[in-house]
Structures are given as C-alpha cells and as structure tokens.
Design a protein around this motif. Sequence first.
Motif, PDB file in Angstrom:
ATOM      1  N   LYS A  97     -10.878  47.765  19.023  1.00 57.38           N
ATOM      2  CA  LYS A  97     -11.884  47.250  18.106  1.00 57.38           C
ATOM      3  C   LYS A  97     -12.393  45.922  18.667  1.00 57.38           C
ATOM      4  CE  LYS A  97     -12.600  46.276  13.223  1.00 57.38           C
ATOM      5  NZ  LYS A  97     -11.983  46.316  11.894  1.00 57.38           N
ATOM      6  N   ILE A  98     -13.710  45.824  18.779  1.00 59.20           N
ATOM      7  CA  ILE A  98     -14.338  44.565  19.163  1.00 59.20           C
ATOM      8  C   ILE A  98     -15.157  44.122  17.959  1.00 59.20           C
ATOM      9  CG2 ILE A  98     -15.927  43.383  20.731  1.00 59.20           C
ATOM     10  CD1 ILE A  98     -15.252  45.550  22.822  1.00 59.20           C
ATOM     11  N   GLN A  99     -14.805  42.944  17.457  1.00 56.42           N
ATOM     12  CA  GLN A  99     -15.461  42.430  16.266  1.00 56.42           C
ATOM     13  C   GLN A  99     -15.480  40.916  16.342  1.00 56.42           C
ATOM     14  OE1 GLN A  99     -13.494  43.670  12.680  1.00 56.42           O
ATOM     15  NE2 GLN A  99     -14.991  42.682  11.342  1.00 56.42           N
ATOM     16  N   ASP A 100     -16.637  40.319  16.043  1.00 54.57           N
ATOM     17  CA  ASP A 100     -16.786  38.857  16.063  1.00 54.57           C
ATOM     18  C   ASP A 100     -16.324  38.276  17.395  1.00 54.57           C
ATOM     19  OD1 ASP A 100     -17.736  38.959  13.423  1.00 54.57           O
ATOM     20  OD2 ASP A 100     -15.684  38.838  12.627  1.00 54.57           O
ATOM     21  N   ASP A 121     -19.351  40.581  23.699  1.00 51.24           N
ATOM     22  CA  ASP A 121     -20.428  41.123  22.874  1.00 51.24           C
ATOM     23  C   ASP A 121     -20.117  42.565  22.489  1.00 51.24           C
ATOM     24  OD1 ASP A 121     -22.889  41.144  21.594  1.00 51.24           O
ATOM     25  OD2 ASP A 121     -23.927  41.926  23.355  1.00 51.24           O
ATOM     26  N   GLY A 122     -20.695  43.002  21.378  1.00 50.27           N
ATOM     27  CA  GLY A 122     -20.575  44.392  20.985  1.00 50.27           C
ATOM     28  C   GLY A 122     -19.683  44.576  19.773  1.00 50.27           C
ATOM     29  N   ASN A 123     -19.894  45.680  19.097  1.00 45.76           N
ATOM     30  CA  ASN A 123     -19.045  46.074  17.980  1.00 45.76           C
ATOM     31  C   ASN A 123     -18.539  47.471  18.283  1.00 45.76           C
ATOM     32  OD1 ASN A 123     -19.135  43.827  16.149  1.00 45.76           O
ATOM     33  ND2 ASN A 123     -21.295  44.308  15.857  1.00 45.76           N
ATOM     34  N   ILE A 124     -17.271  47.571  18.580  1.00 45.08           N
ATOM     35  CA  ILE A 124     -16.639  48.838  18.957  1.00 45.08           C
ATOM     36  C   ILE A 124     -15.484  49.074  17.990  1.00 45.08           C
ATOM     37  CG2 ILE A 124     -15.343  50.037  20.775  1.00 45.08           C
ATOM     38  CD1 ILE A 124     -18.128  49.484  21.758  1.00 45.08           C
ATOM     39  N   ASP A 125     -15.303  50.313  17.593  1.00 46.92           N
ATOM     40  CA  ASP A 125     -14.164  50.686  16.767  1.00 46.92           C
ATOM     41  C   ASP A 125     -13.862  52.155  17.054  1.00 46.92           C
ATOM     42  OD1 ASP A 125     -12.172  51.020  14.913  1.00 46.92           O
ATOM     43  OD2 ASP A 125     -13.337  50.294  13.197  1.00 46.92           O
ATOM     44  N   ILE A 126     -13.032  52.396  18.071  1.00 46.51           N
ATOM     45  CA  ILE A 126     -12.738  53.774  18.487  1.00 46.51           C
ATOM     46  C   ILE A 126     -11.270  53.916  18.887  1.00 46.51           C
ATOM     47  CG2 ILE A 126     -15.076  54.286  19.310  1.00 46.51           C
ATOM     48  CD1 ILE A 126     -13.992  53.865  22.184  1.00 46.51           C
ATOM     49  N   ALA A 135     -12.677  50.311  29.770  1.00 49.21           N
ATOM     50  CA  ALA A 135     -12.597  49.202  30.726  1.00 49.21           C
ATOM     51  C   ALA A 135     -13.785  48.273  30.572  1.00 49.21           C
ATOM     52  CB  ALA A 135     -12.538  49.752  32.149  1.00 49.21           C
ATOM     53  N   MET A 136     -13.546  46.986  30.819  1.00 55.84           N
ATOM     54  CA  MET A 136     -14.611  45.981  30.756  1.00 55.84           C
ATOM     55  C   MET A 136     -14.457  45.015  31.920  1.00 55.84           C
ATOM     56  SD  MET A 136     -15.077  44.961  26.728  1.00 55.84           S
ATOM     57  CE  MET A 136     -13.381  44.527  26.343  1.00 55.84           C
ATOM     58  N   ASP A 145     -20.221  48.145  31.222  1.00 53.31           N
ATOM     59  CA  ASP A 145     -18.869  48.703  31.149  1.00 53.31           C
ATOM     60  C   ASP A 145     -18.752  49.686  29.988  1.00 53.31           C
ATOM     61  OD1 ASP A 145     -18.530  46.960  28.870  1.00 53.31           O
ATOM     62  OD2 ASP A 145     -17.946  45.347  30.224  1.00 53.31           O
ATOM     63  N   SER A 146     -17.550  49.948  29.535  1.00 53.54           N
ATOM     64  CA  SER A 146     -17.308  50.969  28.508  1.00 53.54           C
ATOM     65  C   SER A 146     -17.970  50.672  27.166  1.00 53.54           C
ATOM     66  CB  SER A 146     -15.799  51.158  28.291  1.00 53.54           C
ATOM     67  OG  SER A 146     -15.216  51.769  29.412  1.00 53.54           O
ATOM     68  N   ARG A 147     -18.434  49.467  26.967  1.00 52.48           N
ATOM     69  CA  ARG A 147     -19.134  49.146  25.717  1.00 52.48           C
ATOM     70  C   ARG A 147     -20.509  49.797  25.652  1.00 52.48           C
ATOM     71  NH1 ARG A 147     -19.349  42.932  26.203  1.00 52.48           N
ATOM     72  NH2 ARG A 147     -19.409  43.555  28.396  1.00 52.48           N
ATOM     73  N   TYR A 148     -21.019  50.220  26.784  1.00 53.55           N
ATOM     74  CA  TYR A 148     -22.393  50.725  26.870  1.00 53.55           C
ATOM     75  C   TYR A 148     -22.422  52.211  27.216  1.00 53.55           C
ATOM     76  CZ  TYR A 148     -23.027  45.728  26.943  1.00 53.55           C
ATOM     77  OH  TYR A 148     -22.978  44.403  26.619  1.00 53.55           O
TER      78      TYR A 148
END
Length: 177
Positions: A97-100, A121-126, A135-136, A145-148
């Motif tokens: 999870k990427i948040q704030d 950056d980004g909001n991920i929840d998986i 990976a980032m 990277d994996s956020r995109y």
Amino acid sequence: MSEKIKNEILEWIKVIAIALVAAFVITRFVRPTLVRGESMFPTLDENDYLVINRTAYKIGEPEHGDIIVFGTNLEQDDGKKKDLVKRVIAVEGDHIKIQDSKVYVNDKLIEEPYIHDNYTDGNIDITVPEGKVFAMGDNREDSLDSRYDQVGLIDEKDIMGEVVVRLFPFSKIGVVK
C-alpha cells in the motif's frame, strides 16, 4: 615434429580451452549491464557498469530489497526492448500500500534509507499475485516502475538476474545493496 613445438601447441590448446570455458561460464551465469537514467539514484548512477547474477532466481526467490534487472515491452530509441534496473519492494503474497507518500508492506511502514528525496508518488493498494514482484526505483520521482501501467507487476520469469557488483566507475567498485 620437435618436442619444443609439441609443447608450444599444447600450451596454446590449454589457453584456448581455458578461454572457452571462462567465456561459457561468464555468459551462462553472469551478465554485464549498463545503467541508463537516474531512476536508481543515489544507489546507482547513470553509466554505472554492473554485473548481474543470472542464476540467482533459478535457485532462489526474489527478496525484499534485491536490486534486479528485468526485461520489458518498452522500446529504446534504437527499437530494442528496454531492460530496467529496480529494487524489489514486495514479493508474491505481500500486500503493498502506498498512501500519503509512505510505503507499507503487509501493513508495516517499510524503512527505505536508500530512496532519494524520501517521497513516493502514487496510491497503490494491492496484493502481489503468485509469480510476480513489485519493484520501484530509488529515485521515486524519476522512475518508471511497478506503480505505472507501462511496467506494472514484474513476472519472475522476466527477471534476468540480481545486481551483485558495480565494476565501474572504479571509485565505486563493489557489492551493490
């Protein structure tokens, strides 16, 4: 034929055999790669010359924090497929999870002393599915990277190997972590 010529021929055969064995070992088990871009700054710089262990994930699994090289469907300017160098953040079964601007793996904020500018950056929840890794780059603001969607989760079969040594520049030669 004189004994001296026979010995000379045998020496040449030995040298050629050793060179062939060394070339086979190098091409099967290690692979050189060159860093392009700033996505892994400050850990790696553009034009760092790296050696990757091609057998790392044939006998083991990717682990949190490993720096990997993997193939993508992205094209370089010359039309060839682009290889990327990134850090494994989450492995199969992990919830990321990427948040704030903070990164959590399995609901725990992870320590990332290696990242540049301490911002993600980004909001991920998986949850990472079987056979994949997330990976980032260490320079999160300049990393595809994996956020995109263009990269996404990485298939373990697309991982070419784990970065083990930086060979160049000589002032920074050594193990990479």
